[in-house]
Design an enzyme around this catalytic site. Sequence first.
Site, PDB file in Angstrom:
ATOM      1  N   ALA A   1     -10.057   1.709  -9.160  1.00 10.16           N
ATOM      2  CA  ALA A   1      -8.906   2.279  -8.456  1.00 10.16           C
ATOM      3  C   ALA A   1      -8.053   1.197  -7.805  1.00 10.16           C
ATOM      4  O   ALA A   1      -6.825   1.236  -7.864  1.00 10.16           O
ATOM      5  CB  ALA A   1      -9.382   3.279  -7.408  1.00 10.16           C
TER       6      ALA A   1
ATOM      7  N   TYR B   1       0.832  -1.206   0.000  1.00 14.11           N
ATOM      8  CA  TYR B   1       0.000   0.000   0.000  1.00 14.11           C
ATOM      9  C   TYR B   1       0.865   1.253   0.000  1.00 14.11           C
ATOM     10  O   TYR B   1       0.458   2.296  -0.496  1.00 14.11           O
ATOM     11  CB  TYR B   1      -0.940  -0.015   1.200  1.00 14.11           C
ATOM     12  CG  TYR B   1      -2.141   0.887   1.035  1.00 14.11           C
ATOM     13  CD1 TYR B   1      -2.989   0.764  -0.063  1.00 14.11           C
ATOM     14  CD2 TYR B   1      -2.430   1.887   1.966  1.00 14.11           C
ATOM     15  CE1 TYR B   1      -4.082   1.596  -0.225  1.00 14.11           C
ATOM     16  CE2 TYR B   1      -3.523   2.716   1.820  1.00 14.11           C
ATOM     17  CZ  TYR B   1      -4.347   2.570   0.724  1.00 14.11           C
ATOM     18  OH  TYR B   1      -5.426   3.395   0.560  1.00 14.11           O
TER      19      TYR B   1
ATOM     20  N   LYS C   1      -3.385   8.526   3.154  1.00 12.88           N
ATOM     21  CA  LYS C   1      -4.666   8.256   3.806  1.00 12.88           C
ATOM     22  C   LYS C   1      -4.587   8.540   5.306  1.00 12.88           C
ATOM     23  O   LYS C   1      -5.578   8.952   5.922  1.00 12.88           O
ATOM     24  CB  LYS C   1      -5.081   6.812   3.567  1.00 12.88           C
ATOM     25  CG  LYS C   1      -5.510   6.513   2.133  1.00 12.88           C
ATOM     26  CD  LYS C   1      -6.822   7.184   1.761  1.00 12.88           C
ATOM     27  CE  LYS C   1      -7.328   6.688   0.419  1.00 12.88           C
ATOM     28  NZ  LYS C   1      -8.626   7.294   0.036  1.00 12.88           N
TER      29      LYS C   1
END
Length: 243
Positions: A185, A145, A152
């Site tokens: 996405a 990630y 985020k």
Amino acid sequence: MIGIANKDSIAYGCAKAFHAEGAELAVSYLNAKAEPYVRPLAEGLNASIVEPLDVRVPGQLEALFERVRKDWGRLDFLVHAIAFAPMADLHGRVVDSSWDGFAQAMDISCHSFVRMAKLAEPLMDKGGALLTMSYIGAAKAMRDYGMMGAVKSTLESCVRYMALELGEKGIRVNAISPGPIRTRASGGLKNFDASIEDAAAKAPLPLAGIDDVGALAAFLASDGARAITGQTCYVDGGYSIVG
């Protein structure tokens, strides 16, 4: 409703839930290439406002909110469900990320929500709800990630600070954190198939889909959630407690 790309989008799941509750919707599409995929969905939702929005284009965000002001006069809720990072930076190590790539990811995925909140504030004169989408990678270091986890994490922090600042006006700000969901996405994430298989194997309940996210979004915008703000609300079949 910011972030619908096609029928598999999390934002579309949210839009369907709001429509089912009788909400009048405004829907954005990224550009002319995206419009043929989004406009039929917006029409199916009886959206009264359908406008282009690329947050990188000066003036487009302001134009959308001006349209809302002219047509409706006010706004009850907003859903921000957009994120982007250049592929090279997304697939690389955080320590190798480029300045341009990191800045672009932060602007589109995080600061655009801050900008939307500023424009929404005067339209929420009787209170309202601002919602954005996060992921467990904001709270925990998740392999593959990478840089988006840092972005985020900043987004979730902005949620808390904006909740503090806007609470006196009755505006609630929350993040929704779904588990891994197959969307356009998520297809850009490295080893995503392995991630979703791992999550499905570990979660105590079946992983959430876009309709589950929509149900939570509709609740968070409702009077039933009038005392909830500044939170990251997980809807992931419990994956976050074991992941």
